[in-house]
Design a protein around this motif. Structure first.
Motif, PDB file in Angstrom:
ATOM      1  N   GLN A 185     -41.498  44.673  -1.120  1.00 49.62           N
ATOM      2  CA  GLN A 185     -41.858  45.704  -2.093  1.00 49.62           C
ATOM      3  C   GLN A 185     -42.281  46.988  -1.402  1.00 49.62           C
ATOM      4  O   GLN A 185     -41.886  48.088  -1.808  1.00 49.62           O
ATOM      5  N   ALA A 186     -43.091  46.849  -0.350  1.00 48.01           N
ATOM      6  CA  ALA A 186     -43.544  48.037   0.384  1.00 48.01           C
ATOM      7  C   ALA A 186     -42.367  48.762   1.025  1.00 48.01           C
ATOM      8  O   ALA A 186     -42.300  49.998   1.029  1.00 48.01           O
ATOM      9  N   ALA A 187     -41.434  47.998   1.575  1.00 50.08           N
ATOM     10  CA  ALA A 187     -40.269  48.605   2.225  1.00 50.08           C
ATOM     11  C   ALA A 187     -39.406  49.365   1.217  1.00 50.08           C
ATOM     12  O   ALA A 187     -38.701  50.313   1.592  1.00 50.08           O
ATOM     13  N   GLN A 188     -39.462  48.957  -0.052  1.00 48.32           N
ATOM     14  CA  GLN A 188     -38.683  49.627  -1.092  1.00 48.32           C
ATOM     15  C   GLN A 188     -39.375  50.868  -1.633  1.00 48.32           C
ATOM     16  O   GLN A 188     -38.841  51.547  -2.508  1.00 48.32           O
ATOM     17  N   GLY A 189     -40.580  51.152  -1.138  1.00 49.04           N
ATOM     18  CA  GLY A 189     -41.271  52.360  -1.547  1.00 49.04           C
ATOM     19  C   GLY A 189     -42.401  52.173  -2.531  1.00 49.04           C
ATOM     20  O   GLY A 189     -43.036  53.145  -2.947  1.00 49.04           O
ATOM     21  N   THR A 190     -42.682  50.939  -2.921  1.00 50.32           N
ATOM     22  CA  THR A 190     -43.791  50.677  -3.834  1.00 50.32           C
ATOM     23  C   THR A 190     -45.103  50.688  -3.064  1.00 50.32           C
ATOM     24  O   THR A 190     -45.209  50.035  -2.024  1.00 50.32           O
ATOM     25  N   PRO A 191     -46.139  51.387  -3.541  1.00 50.32           N
ATOM     26  CA  PRO A 191     -47.456  51.274  -2.911  1.00 50.32           C
ATOM     27  C   PRO A 191     -48.000  49.856  -3.113  1.00 50.32           C
ATOM     28  O   PRO A 191     -48.177  49.409  -4.249  1.00 50.32           O
ATOM     29  N   VAL A 192     -48.221  49.135  -2.029  1.00 55.75           N
ATOM     30  CA  VAL A 192     -48.634  47.733  -2.098  1.00 55.75           C
ATOM     31  C   VAL A 192     -49.909  47.528  -1.293  1.00 55.75           C
ATOM     32  O   VAL A 192     -50.004  47.960  -0.141  1.00 55.75           O
ATOM     33  N   THR A 193     -50.874  46.866  -1.903  1.00 52.39           N
ATOM     34  CA  THR A 193     -52.100  46.474  -1.231  1.00 52.39           C
ATOM     35  C   THR A 193     -52.275  44.976  -1.383  1.00 52.39           C
ATOM     36  O   THR A 193     -52.010  44.424  -2.458  1.00 52.39           O
ATOM     37  N   VAL A 194     -52.698  44.325  -0.318  1.00 52.70           N
ATOM     38  CA  VAL A 194     -52.968  42.891  -0.340  1.00 52.70           C
ATOM     39  C   VAL A 194     -54.459  42.676  -0.073  1.00 52.70           C
ATOM     40  O   VAL A 194     -54.995  43.220   0.893  1.00 52.70           O
ATOM     41  N   PHE A 195     -55.104  41.896  -0.928  1.00 51.82           N
ATOM     42  CA  PHE A 195     -56.487  41.484  -0.701  1.00 51.82           C
ATOM     43  C   PHE A 195     -56.513  40.004  -0.343  1.00 51.82           C
ATOM     44  O   PHE A 195     -55.850  39.191  -0.988  1.00 51.82           O
ATOM     45  N   MET A 196     -57.292  39.661   0.692  1.00 50.73           N
ATOM     46  CA  MET A 196     -57.547  38.262   1.009  1.00 50.73           C
ATOM     47  C   MET A 196     -58.950  38.150   1.604  1.00 50.73           C
ATOM     48  O   MET A 196     -59.522  39.154   2.050  1.00 50.73           O
ATOM     49  N   PRO A 197     -59.543  36.965   1.613  1.00 52.17           N
ATOM     50  CA  PRO A 197     -60.867  36.807   2.205  1.00 52.17           C
ATOM     51  C   PRO A 197     -60.832  36.995   3.721  1.00 52.17           C
ATOM     52  O   PRO A 197     -59.815  36.713   4.377  1.00 52.17           O
ATOM     53  N   LEU A 198     -61.942  37.443   4.271  1.00 56.02           N
ATOM     54  CA  LEU A 198     -62.044  37.613   5.724  1.00 56.02           C
ATOM     55  C   LEU A 198     -62.573  36.316   6.327  1.00 56.02           C
ATOM     56  O   LEU A 198     -63.767  36.119   6.503  1.00 56.02           O
ATOM     57  N   TYR A 199     -61.634  35.423   6.639  1.00 65.05           N
ATOM     58  CA  TYR A 199     -61.996  34.154   7.255  1.00 65.05           C
ATOM     59  C   TYR A 199     -62.359  34.362   8.722  1.00 65.05           C
ATOM     60  O   TYR A 199     -61.983  35.358   9.344  1.00 65.05           O
ATOM     61  N   ARG A 200     -63.030  33.363   9.288  1.00 63.16           N
ATOM     62  CA  ARG A 200     -63.378  33.432  10.712  1.00 63.16           C
ATOM     63  C   ARG A 200     -62.121  33.552  11.563  1.00 63.16           C
ATOM     64  O   ARG A 200     -62.078  34.309  12.536  1.00 63.16           O
ATOM     65  N   SER A 201     -61.074  32.827  11.197  1.00 65.69           N
ATOM     66  CA  SER A 201     -59.833  32.866  11.978  1.00 65.69           C
ATOM     67  C   SER A 201     -59.227  34.261  11.997  1.00 65.69           C
ATOM     68  O   SER A 201     -58.631  34.681  12.988  1.00 65.69           O
ATOM     69  N   VAL A 202     -59.372  35.003  10.896  1.00 62.41           N
ATOM     70  CA  VAL A 202     -58.849  36.366  10.841  1.00 62.41           C
ATOM     71  C   VAL A 202     -59.661  37.264  11.763  1.00 62.41           C
ATOM     72  O   VAL A 202     -59.111  38.062  12.527  1.00 62.41           O
ATOM     73  N   ARG A 203     -60.970  37.142  11.703  1.00 60.65           N
ATOM     74  CA  ARG A 203     -61.831  37.972  12.540  1.00 60.65           C
ATOM     75  C   ARG A 203     -61.558  37.723  14.022  1.00 60.65           C
ATOM     76  O   ARG A 203     -61.545  38.650  14.833  1.00 60.65           O
ATOM     77  N   GLU A 204     -61.329  36.449  14.379  1.00 63.58           N
ATOM     78  CA  GLU A 204     -61.064  36.125  15.779  1.00 63.58           C
ATOM     79  C   GLU A 204     -59.715  36.663  16.236  1.00 63.58           C
ATOM     80  O   GLU A 204     -59.561  37.110  17.376  1.00 63.58           O
ATOM     81  N   ALA A 205     -58.724  36.630  15.343  1.00 61.27           N
ATOM     82  CA  ALA A 205     -57.381  37.096  15.703  1.00 61.27           C
ATOM     83  C   ALA A 205     -57.257  38.614  15.654  1.00 61.27           C
ATOM     84  O   ALA A 205     -56.407  39.191  16.325  1.00 61.27           O
ATOM     85  N   CYS A 206     -58.112  39.260  14.856  1.00 62.51           N
ATOM     86  CA  CYS A 206     -58.023  40.716  14.668  1.00 62.51           C
ATOM     87  C   CYS A 206     -59.387  41.353  14.899  1.00 62.51           C
ATOM     88  O   CYS A 206     -60.092  41.724  13.935  1.00 62.51           O
TER      89      CYS A 206
END
Length: 508
Positions: free
Chosen positions: A56-77
């Motif tokens: 959808q984003a590649a087609q030009g639609t403004p797209v936002t994704v929300f997800m929880p900030l898990y520990r695994s995400v914080r460690e990877a990013c």
């Protein structure tokens, strides 16, 4: 303290019409999802959500994704950036402090935002640990939904579609039409719910209703009550403008008593507001012609590298390098849904002809049973419970056949990826497997959920594989030629969004 706006306004001013919007640029999509590849993944949900959002984003639609900030995400990013001050969210009688962080990604990708609450999300697992769900999961995901809805800003004249995924986000439509009802900006939002796996519904004890701040009147059989329990997925269906599932066949199955997981009445009641839209796969990531993670590249015009991938896979799992022995791969969570009982009951796996590699973790009873058989037949069977995506690439590139004897399969992505890599599926004719595999052409399908039916299908597959090399190559080429991209599905989602938004246009 009030949060600051987090969704960029479009650069063009759309022309609004009472029938909705006319182009992707004239709406903004906000996906709420518990897992999203590559940040957190336990199954197909993460990849499916990422696939449609990215397209959808590649087609030009403004797209936002929300997800929880898990520990695994914080460690990877570790480079996450806060984009709001800490703000307070009321959940039932509790008041929690949250903030929103962002991971900067490539331009034209969806904007991925994380709801940060260390007490709820900074844990060892996503949904639980050691085989047990976290007891406060309803509270955790209620906060996630409320925080996301609370900070959604005005988007100028662009309509907003809140696209929730599975039971973890099913409270978003519920809150939108109860807690946030009467707020002009939220009243104009449309709510779409995608049901990726109706086997998981977020069933809770009735007392949870007050804990997550919902009014008592929603605990009614026509809303969220379900045989004395609170059913979060049912609530999402009741309050959503539209709902989708991940394949046309599965949409039909969910409307039946046998396949609806007890919610068939809710799916039927939605009428044409409930439909099946097939998932897709990322054709750039899953392309054996350019895949850097496999032993040798190959394509439907040059299959030569497939044999090298098979030899490399056999070496990796210490199997004899027999070029004419059929090699089956199965990459899946080792749970009842995936049909493992058909392989294990009655000794089918032990007497089946060919080599078998199982990749994935799951229930201890299945892991132990497969390991026991592998120890008795090390020349034929290998088990690897340490899943990784590179391993899955190598497995599909090297396997001749793919096993998917599923009890049910809403869509399935593995059978699409496998066909891209010339691994021919042996699968049960259910859900998305029926929609994406052509029997005797790109795979071998069976109907009954019995070991006997599976054995017959395996026999047909082995007979075809043992036949002429030219005929088998035709099966591979046909499978590799199928288009499993997101283009047609994205167009159908856009149509759903338009219809949902039409009901909330100011002059509707």
């Amino acid at each position: 303290m009030s949060p600051t706006p987090v969704i960029a306004k479009p650069t063009t001013t759309p022309t609004r019409a009472t029938s909705g919007v006319r182009s992707p640029e004239e709406l903004a999509v906000v996906h709420l999802v518990a897992e999203y590849w590559p940040y957190a993944r336990t199954g197909g949900l993460a990849e499916a959500a990422r696939g449609i959002a990215t397209f959808q984003a590649a087609q030009g639609t403004p797209v936002t994704v929300f997800m929880p900030l898990y520990r695994s995400v914080r460690e990877a990013c570790p480079d996450l950036e806060p984009i709001t001050d800490i703000f307070r969210v009321r959940v039932g009688r509790r008041v929690e402090e949250v903030s929103i962080l962002q991971h900067a990604g490539p331009r034209r990708n969806p904007r991925v935002l994380f709801v940060d609450h260390p007490g709820f999300f900074d844990r060892g697992g996503i949904y639980g640990e050691d085989g047990e769900d976290y007891g406060d999961n309803p509270l955790r995901f209620a906060l996630f939904n409320l925080a996301a809805l609370e900070i959604l800003p005005e988007l100028a004249n662009v309509p907003v579609v809140v696209h929730a995924h599975d039971w973890h986000a099913a409270l978003a439509p519920v809150y939108l039409r109860t807690r946030f009802a009467g707020r002009e900006v939220h009243d104009r939002m449309a709510a779409v719910l995608s049901v990726h796996n109706a086997g998981y519904q977020g069933l809770q004890r009735p007392e949870v209703l007050a804990e997550i701040g919902l009014p008592r009147e929603v605990f009614h059989w026509r809303r969220m009550e379900f045989y004395g329990h609170l059913n979060l997925l049912k609530g999402g269906l009741v309050f959503a403008d539209y709902a989708t599932t991940v394949s046309p066949t599965h949409a039909h199955e969910l409307r039946t008593t046998a396949g609806g997981f007890g919610l068939h009445g809710s799916f039927i009641e939605m009428g044409d507001r409930f439909l099946g839209i097939l998932n897709g796969v990322d054709l750039d990531v899953w392309d054996p012609a350019v895949d850097p993670q496999i032993e040798a590249t190959f394509s439907r015009s040059d299959l030569g590298g497939k044999a090298a991938c098979k030899r490399a896979l056999q070496r990796e799992y210490s199997l004899p390098e027999y070029p004419r022995e059929p090699l089956y791969g199965m990459t899946a969570r080792l749970v009842t849904q995936k049909g493992l009982d058909l392989l294990l009951d009655g000794g089918l796996l032990e007497r089946a002809e060919g080599q078998f590699i199982f990749l994935g973790a799951g229930e201890a009873r299945y892991e132990e049973a497969l390991r026991d058989i592998a120890e008795r037949h090390p020349e034929r069977i290998a088990v690897d419970t340490e899943f990784s995506e590179p391993k899955e690439h190598r497995l599909l590139a090297g396997a001749d056949l793919l096993l998917m004897p599923s009890l049910y399969e809403p869509c399935g992505l593995t059978q699409m990826r496998a066909q891209r890599y010339g691994a021919i599926p042996v699968a049960r004719r259910v859900g998305g497997l029926a929609d994406t595999i052509e029997d005797q052409m790109t795979g071998f399908l069976f109907d009954g959920y019995t070991a006997e039916d599976l054995e017959v299908a395996l026999g047909r597959a082995v007979a075809a594989y043992a036949g002429s090399r030219e005929a088998w190559a035709e099966h591979m080429i046909e499978a590799m030629s199928r288009d499993f991209g997101w283009a047609s599905s994205a167009a159908r989602y856009l149509d759903v969004y338009r219809r949902a938004l039409a009901a909330h246009a100011p002059d509707a």
